[in-house]
Scaffold this motif. Structure first.
Motif, short mmCIF file in Angstrom:
data_model
loop_
_atom_site.label_atom_id
_atom_site.label_comp_id
_atom_site.label_asym_id
_atom_site.label_seq_id
_atom_site.Cartn_x
_atom_site.Cartn_y
_atom_site.Cartn_z
N SER A 180 25.06 2.55 36.47
CA SER A 180 26.38 2.65 37.10
C SER A 180 27.38 3.33 36.18
N ASN A 203 22.11 3.13 45.10
CA ASN A 203 22.14 1.76 44.58
C ASN A 203 21.83 0.71 45.63
N ASN A 232 18.36 0.34 45.58
CA ASN A 232 17.74 0.30 44.25
C ASN A 232 16.69 1.39 44.11
#
Length: 120
Positions: free
Chosen positions: A53, A70, A73
């Motif tokens: 991140s 994200n 994942n």
């Protein structure tokens, strides 16, 4: 159970492109980074790229690009202008913390790898 599953490896000709995918699940790190490594026959495993991140690293500048989704994942490695020396098994791995690293010992979990072969 922590799982990292790589896919997308294939046999391609010099100059071709591939996109590798890594789907990670089952880990509970608050902050983490996912890295791509590769190991060619007879050579040590080396870091290729990493993303979190807060950080991105790329050792194959100009040809490989790392990205992530994200919510899923999932981390991708877009590889362009492939060369025979890119032939290797490509692994993804996850480490605690937001800072990327090229040191495999810092990674906690690994996938099984996907084979990339570039023919000349």
């Amino acid at each position: 159970e922590v799982q990292l599953v790589e896919s997308g490896g294939a046999l391609v000709q010099t100059g071709g492109s591939l996109r590798l995918s890594c789907v990670a699940s089952g880990f509970t790190f608050d902050d983490y980074a996912i890295g791509w490594f590769r190991q060619a026959p007879g050579k040590e495993r080396e870091g290729v790229s990493c993303i979190s991140s807060s950080d991105v690293t790329d050792s194959v500048k100009g040809r490989f690009t790392i990205s992530s989704v994200n919510a899923k994942n999932t981390v991708y490695l877009q590889m362009n202008s492939l060369k025979p020396e890119d032939t290797a098994v490509y692994y993804c791995a996850v480490k605690r913390g937001v800072w990327c690293s090229d040191y495999e010992n810092e990674y906690d979990y690994w996938g099984q790898g996907t084979q990339v072969t570039v023919s000349s």
